[in-house]
Every structure is written in structure tokens, then in C-alpha cells.
Scaffold this active site. Structure first.
Site, PDB file in Angstrom:
ATOM      1  N   ARG A  69     -57.655  26.715 -25.096  1.00 62.42           N
ATOM      2  CA  ARG A  69     -56.769  26.399 -26.233  1.00 62.42           C
ATOM      3  C   ARG A  69     -57.595  25.972 -27.436  1.00 62.42           C
ATOM      4  NH1 ARG A  69     -54.360  20.545 -24.331  1.00 62.42           N
ATOM      5  NH2 ARG A  69     -56.412  19.642 -24.117  1.00 62.42           N
TER       6      ARG A  69
ATOM      7  N   TYR B  85     -51.508  13.903 -10.081  1.00 66.35           N
ATOM      8  CA  TYR B  85     -52.755  14.663  -9.934  1.00 66.35           C
ATOM      9  C   TYR B  85     -52.973  15.032  -8.469  1.00 66.35           C
ATOM     10  CZ  TYR B  85     -57.658  16.024 -10.541  1.00 66.35           C
ATOM     11  OH  TYR B  85     -58.850  16.735 -10.558  1.00 66.35           O
TER      12      TYR B  85
ATOM     13  N   THR C  21     -69.224  15.893 -15.109  1.00 65.45           N
ATOM     14  CA  THR C  21     -68.812  16.720 -16.253  1.00 65.45           C
ATOM     15  C   THR C  21     -68.175  15.783 -17.270  1.00 65.45           C
ATOM     16  OG1 THR C  21     -66.577  17.000 -15.376  1.00 65.45           O
ATOM     17  CG2 THR C  21     -68.219  18.632 -14.680  1.00 65.45           C
TER      18      THR C  21
HETATM   19  N1  NAD Z   1     -65.280  16.825 -12.964  1.00 64.15           N
HETATM   20  C1  NAD Z   1     -64.855  16.454 -11.783  1.00 64.15           C
HETATM   21  O1  NAD Z   1     -65.346  15.477 -11.199  1.00 64.15           O
HETATM   22  C2  NAD Z   1     -63.735  17.242 -11.108  1.00 64.15           C
HETATM   23  C3  NAD Z   1     -63.424  16.878  -9.795  1.00 64.15           C
HETATM   24  C4  NAD Z   1     -62.428  17.569  -9.144  1.00 64.15           C
HETATM   25  C5  NAD Z   1     -61.771  18.611  -9.785  1.00 64.15           C
HETATM   26  N2  NAD Z   1     -62.103  18.952 -11.057  1.00 64.15           N
HETATM   27  C6  NAD Z   1     -61.335  20.046 -11.685  1.00 64.15           C
HETATM   28  O2  NAD Z   1     -62.134  20.809 -12.568  1.00 64.15           O
HETATM   29  C7  NAD Z   1     -61.304  21.293 -13.633  1.00 64.15           C
HETATM   30  C8  NAD Z   1     -61.858  20.835 -14.979  1.00 64.15           C
HETATM   31  O3  NAD Z   1     -63.043  21.466 -15.203  1.00 64.15           O
HETATM   32  P1  NAD Z   1     -63.998  21.085 -16.428  1.00 64.15           P
HETATM   33  O4  NAD Z   1     -64.930  20.052 -15.974  1.00 64.15           O
HETATM   34  O5  NAD Z   1     -64.560  22.337 -16.970  1.00 64.15           O
HETATM   35  O6  NAD Z   1     -62.999  20.413 -17.495  1.00 64.15           O
HETATM   36  P2  NAD Z   1     -63.089  20.402 -19.056  1.00 64.15           P
HETATM   37  O7  NAD Z   1     -62.018  19.438 -19.458  1.00 64.15           O
HETATM   38  O8  NAD Z   1     -64.471  20.166 -19.564  1.00 64.15           O
HETATM   39  O9  NAD Z   1     -62.712  21.899 -19.471  1.00 64.15           O
HETATM   40  C9  NAD Z   1     -61.419  22.374 -19.335  1.00 64.15           C
HETATM   41  C10 NAD Z   1     -61.073  23.206 -20.558  1.00 64.15           C
HETATM   42  O10 NAD Z   1     -59.681  23.500 -20.436  1.00 64.15           O
HETATM   43  C11 NAD Z   1     -59.141  23.506 -21.729  1.00 64.15           C
HETATM   44  N3  NAD Z   1     -57.701  23.264 -21.657  1.00 64.15           N
HETATM   45  C12 NAD Z   1     -57.084  22.083 -21.400  1.00 64.15           C
HETATM   46  N4  NAD Z   1     -55.752  22.255 -21.480  1.00 64.15           N
HETATM   47  C13 NAD Z   1     -55.537  23.554 -21.793  1.00 64.15           C
HETATM   48  C14 NAD Z   1     -54.373  24.327 -22.030  1.00 64.15           C
HETATM   49  N5  NAD Z   1     -53.159  23.777 -22.010  1.00 64.15           N
HETATM   50  N6  NAD Z   1     -54.504  25.653 -22.284  1.00 64.15           N
HETATM   51  C15 NAD Z   1     -55.751  26.218 -22.352  1.00 64.15           C
HETATM   52  N7  NAD Z   1     -56.893  25.521 -22.183  1.00 64.15           N
HETATM   53  C16 NAD Z   1     -56.785  24.205 -21.896  1.00 64.15           C
HETATM   54  C17 NAD Z   1     -59.853  22.401 -22.479  1.00 64.15           C
HETATM   55  O11 NAD Z   1     -59.831  22.636 -23.887  1.00 64.15           O
HETATM   56  C18 NAD Z   1     -61.258  22.469 -21.900  1.00 64.15           C
HETATM   57  O12 NAD Z   1     -62.127  23.224 -22.737  1.00 64.15           O
HETATM   58  C19 NAD Z   1     -59.914  20.723 -13.414  1.00 64.15           C
HETATM   59  O13 NAD Z   1     -59.087  21.637 -12.739  1.00 64.15           O
HETATM   60  C20 NAD Z   1     -60.211  19.508 -12.552  1.00 64.15           C
HETATM   61  O14 NAD Z   1     -59.078  19.089 -11.812  1.00 64.15           O
HETATM   62  C21 NAD Z   1     -63.065  18.273 -11.733  1.00 64.15           C
END
Ligand code: NAD
Length: 313
Positions: free
Chosen positions: A85, A206, A240
């Protein structure tokens, strides 16, 4: 004598940990420094949430799961449509892909929070990829909702479920009929979380959304077998921007919770995704692949303490 973990970039996020047995040398793969091996040459892949979020408190953020995955897919030879987005976030990822000089990256701005947004992402992504989609990765996920929505309200619950569950369902529903038509079939990965197995935090939506996502993915894997394989990757504590944001609220969200004595990196997650999208995993579907440094598999054991080691010796 206590030693700090060997690589501060992917070891303990916001909290320094000095009382655990340090991890072995971090691999080039986990640091994102290993060269590509051509494992996805010629594949067309859509990554939804391929940008990266930003925390104002953190001037030197690590790479996110979506960005690392997009870059690694291209490094392995794929053409990657990076959907986000935030146009800036998607542009940042594609700039990294272009710097690699392998594969290709294309930006697609899209929002998964509405049904039309989800359907448009698949439609426009297919156009950019000239009608052929070999792989799909759905990364988007949120731990909570904006502060304007009261905690424990129906609106808060709906916000989280909408992004973490309904959006994945709608995108899968829109994309898989196209992938099913390919003679080579296709492969899909959704990102879940160990929160599906460890349900104790103040964010019930969540945990519930990630547990439901895993069953949804298994159902879709059945529906689209044998042409499309559908799996989740289940990250544990990953360093992250999203992980660091969660770490500001959850004490102890650091390497001491993990048998391998470090937090994961976005690259650790990306390598699991690459494997699932490649022919190397061609007999694997309806699985939830946990990438968490051993936390779930050991029944929630943490890192070994230096003190305990000294006591034994
Ligand atoms: N970092 C951790 O410790 C961890 C642990 C377990 C699970 N996860 C999972 O990993 C994923 C997140 O990954 P990440 O580290 O790349 O996160 P991030 O937040 O850095 O990247 C996610 C991207 O999604 C985009 N986004 C958010 N809402 C949106 C929408 N409505 N439409 C389109 N784009 C949208 C954001 O702009 C962002 O660029 C999630 O599903 C999270 O549950 C992360």
C-alpha cells in the site's frame, strides 16, 4: 564469562542479552550475503506486502520479511511484483532488486483492506506478469489495530481479522484459478506466526487470526491439489521492524527465548519461502513450516544460560 551474542544485527533486537550461550557464527544466508543459485529462474512471483514498515524510534532498521523475501526471490532468478500500500516501501524493495542485477522487480501499489483491493492486486499483478503467475507470497499481517479503535472492540477485532485472514482468503481465491491452469502448476506461501501455537499475549485477534490462517491454507491446499501447492511459513521471533515494534511492548522478546540463541532474520524466513516456491519442495503441501530457532519444537524452551553451563562443568 558472559559474551554478547556474536551478531548484534540479528541477535537480540532492542534488548541486549549477555547471559546466554552465544550462537555459532551467523551464516552468509542468514545475513542475506550468499549469492543466488538460480533456484527460481524464469518464475513469475507476486509478493503481497513486499515493502517494509518503518519505526520512528529506529534509525538503523533490519530488513523485513517481505522485503528480504522479494529480494531473495529475484536473486534466485524470478521476476517479482512487489505489492504494497506504500509506494515508497515497494520502491525501496525494487531498488534493492535492481541493485542485485539478477531477476527483475516491478512495483504495484495495492491495499488488501478491501475486497476490491485484494482482487485488483491479483488482476493487475497478472497484467504486469503477462498472464502467468507461478508463485504467490502473502506477507501482509498486523499485530493490532490503529489507536483510534478501542482495544477489545468489535472494530479492533475486525481490523486484525480483515488483514490477517480475510485478505489472504480473497487473494488466494482470486489467484489460484489462474495458477491452476498452468501445466507446471504453482506454489503459494502465506506468512503465519508462532502466535498460532503460543496464545498468551494481550492480542487475542492476532493469535486467533494466525491459527485460522493455517487451517485456511490447508483447506485451500486440498481444494487446489494437485496443481497448486499451498503452505505457510511460521516465523518465530524475527528481528524485523515489525518485530522491533512488538519488542517495545513485550519484555523478554529477545534471543533468550530461543534455543538457537538468536532472533531470526528476514533472510531466514525468505529462504524457507524460496524452498517452498522452488521445485525442491514439489511433494510438500498443506504444511506449516516453523522457522523459529527451535522454540516451538522444544516445548517453549529458551536459550541455554551461561550460568547453567558453568554449574554443570
Ligand atoms: N517479525 C516477526 O517477529 C514476525 C513473527 C511472526 C510473524 N510475522 C509475520 O510476518 C509478516 C510481516 O512481515 P514484515 O516483517 O515484512 O512486516 P513489515 O511490516 O515490515 O512489512 C509488511 C508490509 O505490508 C504492507 N502493508 C500493511 N498493510 C497493508 C495493506 N492493507 N495493504 C497492502 N500492504 C500493506 C506495509 O506497508 C509493509 O510494507 C506478518 O504476517 C507477521 O504476522 C512476523
Amino acid at each position: 564469562m558472559a559474551q554478547p551474542p556474536s551478531d548484534p544485527v540479528i541477535s537480540s533486537a532492542m534488548e541486549e542479552v549477555t547471559d546466554i550461550v552465544p550462537p555459532p557464527e551467523i551464516t552468509a544466508e542468514a545475513k542475506g550475503e550468499a549469492p543466488g543459485r538460480g533456484r527460481l529462474l524464469g518464475k513469475n512471483i507476486l509478493v503481497v506486502g513486499g515493502g517494509q514498515s518503518h519505526n520512528d524510534f529506529d534509525p538503523n532498521p533490519p530488513i523485513g520479511n517481505g522485503r528480504a523475501t522479494s529480494v531473495l526471490l529475484a536473486r534466485e532468478g524470478a521476476t517479482v511484483v512487489v505489492v504494497d500500500r506504500s509506494e515508497d516501501a515497494a520502491n525501496g524493495t525494487v531498488a534493492l532488486i535492481q541493485r542485485e542485477g539478477v531477476g527483475a522487480g516491478l512495483v504495484l501499489v495495492g491495499d488488501v483492506s478491501t475486497e476490491e483491493g485484494c482482487r485488483a492486486i491479483v488482476r493487475e499483478g497478472l497484467e504486469l506478469l503477462r498472464g502467468r503467475l507461478d508463485g504467490l507470497v502473502i506477507v501482509v499481517g498486523t499485530v493490532g489495530a490503529p489507536a483510534t479503535l478501542p482495544k477489545n472492540s468489535a472494530a479492533y477485532w475486525d481490523f486484525v481479522m480483515n488483514i490477517n485472514l480475510r485478505a489472504h482468503y480473497l487473494i488466494l481465491q482470486e489467484a489460484l484459478p489462474h495458477m491452476e491452469k498452468l501445466p507446471t502448476g504453482g506454489s503459494v506461501v502465506s506468512l503465519s506466526s508462532v502466535a498460532a501455537y503460543l496464545p498468551a499475549s494481550p492480542e487475542p485477534a492476532y493469535h486467533a487470526s494466525k491459527a485460522a490462517l493455517q487451517v485456511l491454507v490447508q483447506n485451500v491446499a486440498y481444494q487446489f491439489a494437485p496443481k497448486v501447492r499451498v503452505n505457510t511459513v511460521v516465523p518465530g521471533l524475527i528481528d524485523t521492524p515489525m518485530g522491533r515494534s512488538a519488542g517495545t511492548q513485550i519484555k523478554g522478546r529477545n534471543a533468550s527465548a530461543i534455543p538457537l540463541s538468536r532472533q531470526g532474520s528476514g533472510w531466514d524466513i525468505a529462504y524457507a519461502v524460496v524452498w517452498l516456491l522452488s521445485g525442491e519442495s514439489s511433494f510438500v503441501t498443506a504444511q506449516n513450516i516453523v522457522v523459529d530457532g527451535g522454540r516451538i519444537g522444544t516445548g517453549g524452551k529458551g536459550a541455554k544460560k551461561l550460568v547453567a553451563v558453568n554449574e554443570v562443568s
